[in-house]
Scaffold this active site. Structure first.
Site, short mmCIF file in Angstrom:
data_model
loop_
_atom_site.label_atom_id
_atom_site.label_comp_id
_atom_site.label_asym_id
_atom_site.label_seq_id
_atom_site.Cartn_x
_atom_site.Cartn_y
_atom_site.Cartn_z
N ILE A 72 -5.74 -1.81 -3.99
CA ILE A 72 -6.55 -0.51 -3.92
C ILE A 72 -7.88 -0.81 -3.60
O ILE A 72 -8.41 -0.07 -2.77
CB ILE A 72 -6.64 0.21 -5.27
CG1 ILE A 72 -5.09 0.62 -5.63
CG2 ILE A 72 -7.24 1.45 -5.32
CD1 ILE A 72 -4.82 0.92 -7.30
N TYR A 128 1.82 -1.10 -4.18
CA TYR A 128 0.44 -1.58 -4.45
C TYR A 128 0.10 -1.51 -5.98
O TYR A 128 0.83 -1.36 -6.93
CB TYR A 128 -0.64 -0.39 -3.87
CG TYR A 128 -0.28 0.85 -4.71
CD1 TYR A 128 0.18 1.98 -4.13
CD2 TYR A 128 -1.26 1.10 -5.75
CE1 TYR A 128 0.55 3.11 -4.86
CE2 TYR A 128 -1.35 2.40 -6.23
CZ TYR A 128 -0.39 3.41 -5.89
OH TYR A 128 -0.59 4.47 -6.74
N CYS A 129 -1.19 -2.41 -5.86
CA CYS A 129 -1.59 -2.72 -7.35
C CYS A 129 -3.22 -2.80 -7.20
O CYS A 129 -3.79 -2.38 -5.97
CB CYS A 129 -0.94 -3.86 -7.97
SG CYS A 129 -1.36 -5.38 -7.12
N THR A 130 -3.96 -3.31 -8.04
CA THR A 130 -5.34 -3.15 -8.04
C THR A 130 -5.89 -3.90 -7.16
O THR A 130 -6.63 -3.63 -6.04
CB THR A 130 -6.03 -3.60 -9.39
OG1 THR A 130 -5.38 -2.57 -10.36
CG2 THR A 130 -7.48 -3.17 -9.25
N GLY A 170 -3.84 -6.81 -5.37
CA GLY A 170 -2.88 -7.29 -4.65
C GLY A 170 -1.94 -8.19 -5.06
O GLY A 170 -1.01 -8.71 -4.74
#
Ligand SMILES: [Zn+2]
Ligand SMILES: [Zn+2]
Length: 315
Positions: free
Chosen positions: A229, A200-202, A204
């Site tokens: 997220i 995951y990242c901020t 996508g």
């Protein structure tokens, strides 16, 4: 002549109106990988549409697609959203993240730039591997796999983002940049080759690349959180699900961070005490390191990251 004056005053009125509500902006973030034949042409089209509309932020265009983080006045929001959905067949069903802007101004200008890649990484011709990305997960599935020992959660953001907030069971690849992280990834994850990896990242976008890269290196069970997220938090609120993301998220505008839960995950760089303060840059401009510091240490070191930097400034 009369008509021109009338038109001008209309525009003026509109501008005054826009300014008066400018404290109520929506921040849109979105990206899409698609083949852009003429990035310059797309840049000009976007410029034409967005100029003089009080839209601020950053838009990156490259041959592999578009990546944007913009602040839009609420009355423009729908118009702008539809405009970007119509720029290409591929953007029609593009996911657009949005948050209501805080009182603090997020951006002060609009910059539209042509880049080699919309997310920097060393991997060449990634557009073609791009289709090989991992499987998307919604918040419901994220929560389901969160407690499953077969799954490993991997945070694909920078260390300074991870240290103020993350999924409580997530591991991270220690690195200063996304590029460095991608390089270290296959070696770092070797011991987890038989596990299922949830990245995951901020928002996508970084995981579109990192999951594809991992599959390229022979990992077969690769997942990523759809919309990152930001989307997870939205779904959790909307469907009243448990939230397993703790702390704050780092945002790339003047706000620096957005509080998700009251948990304090970040520690002072000097005394290691937990502190809720946001990142600062070392007061010694030659160092300029980004770090977190508690109030006591900040006073002691004059907002420098270490004694050495303080000594350089206050000889
Ligand atoms: Zn301290
Ligand atoms: Zn320093």
């Amino acid at each position: 002549m009369y008509k021109i004056i009338k038109k001008n005053s209309q525009t003026n009125l509109k501008n005054i109106y826009l300014h008066s509500i400018s404290h109520r902006n929506i921040i849109l973030s979105f990206y899409k990988y698609f083949f852009v034949i003429d990035p310059k042409k797309l840049l000009n089209l976007i410029k034409l549409k967005l100029e003089n509309k009080n839209i601020l932020g950053r838009i990156y265009i490259s041959e592999e697609g578009i990546n944007a983080l913009i602040s839009v006045p609420i009355i423009q929001y729908k118009y702008i959203k539809h405009f970007f959905k119509r720029i290409n067949k591929k953007t029609k069903r593009m996911y657009i993240n949005y948050t209501i802007e805080n009182k603090k101004i997020a951006f002060w200008d609009l910059r539209i730039t042509i880049k080699k890649q919309i997310v920097s990484s060393k991997i060449k011709d990634f557009y073609f591997h791009q289709r090989n990305r991992g499987i998307y997960l919604n918040a419901l599935l994220v929560n389901k796999y969160f407690f499953d020992p077969d799954y490993i959660f991997l945070d694909m953001r920078n260390s300074y983002e991870y240290e103020i907030g993350h999924f409580s069971n997530a591991i991270t690849v220690p690195a200063k940049t996304f590029r460095e992280q991608l390089e270290k990834l296959p070696e770092y994850l070797k011991i987890y080759k038989n596990k299922k990896i949830v990245m995951y990242c901020t928002g996508g976008i970084r995981c579109e690349k990192s999951t594809a890269l991992l599959k390229y290196y022979g990992f077969s069970n690769v997942y990523h959180i759809y919309g990152g997220i930001l989307s997870y938090i939205k779904q959790v609120k909307k469907y009243n699900l448990s939230n397993y993301f703790k702390g704050k998220i780092f945002v790339f505008d003047a706000r620096l961070s957005e509080k998700i839960t009251d948990d304090v995950l970040s520690q002072c760089i000097n005394c290691k005490k937990y502190t809720d303060r946001t990142h600062i840059n070392c007061f010694n401009n030659f160092c300029h390191r980004l770090f977190i510091q508690c109030r006591t240490c900040s006073i002691k070191l004059n907002s420098c990251c270490c004694l050495k930097c303080k000594k350089i400034l206050y000889k």
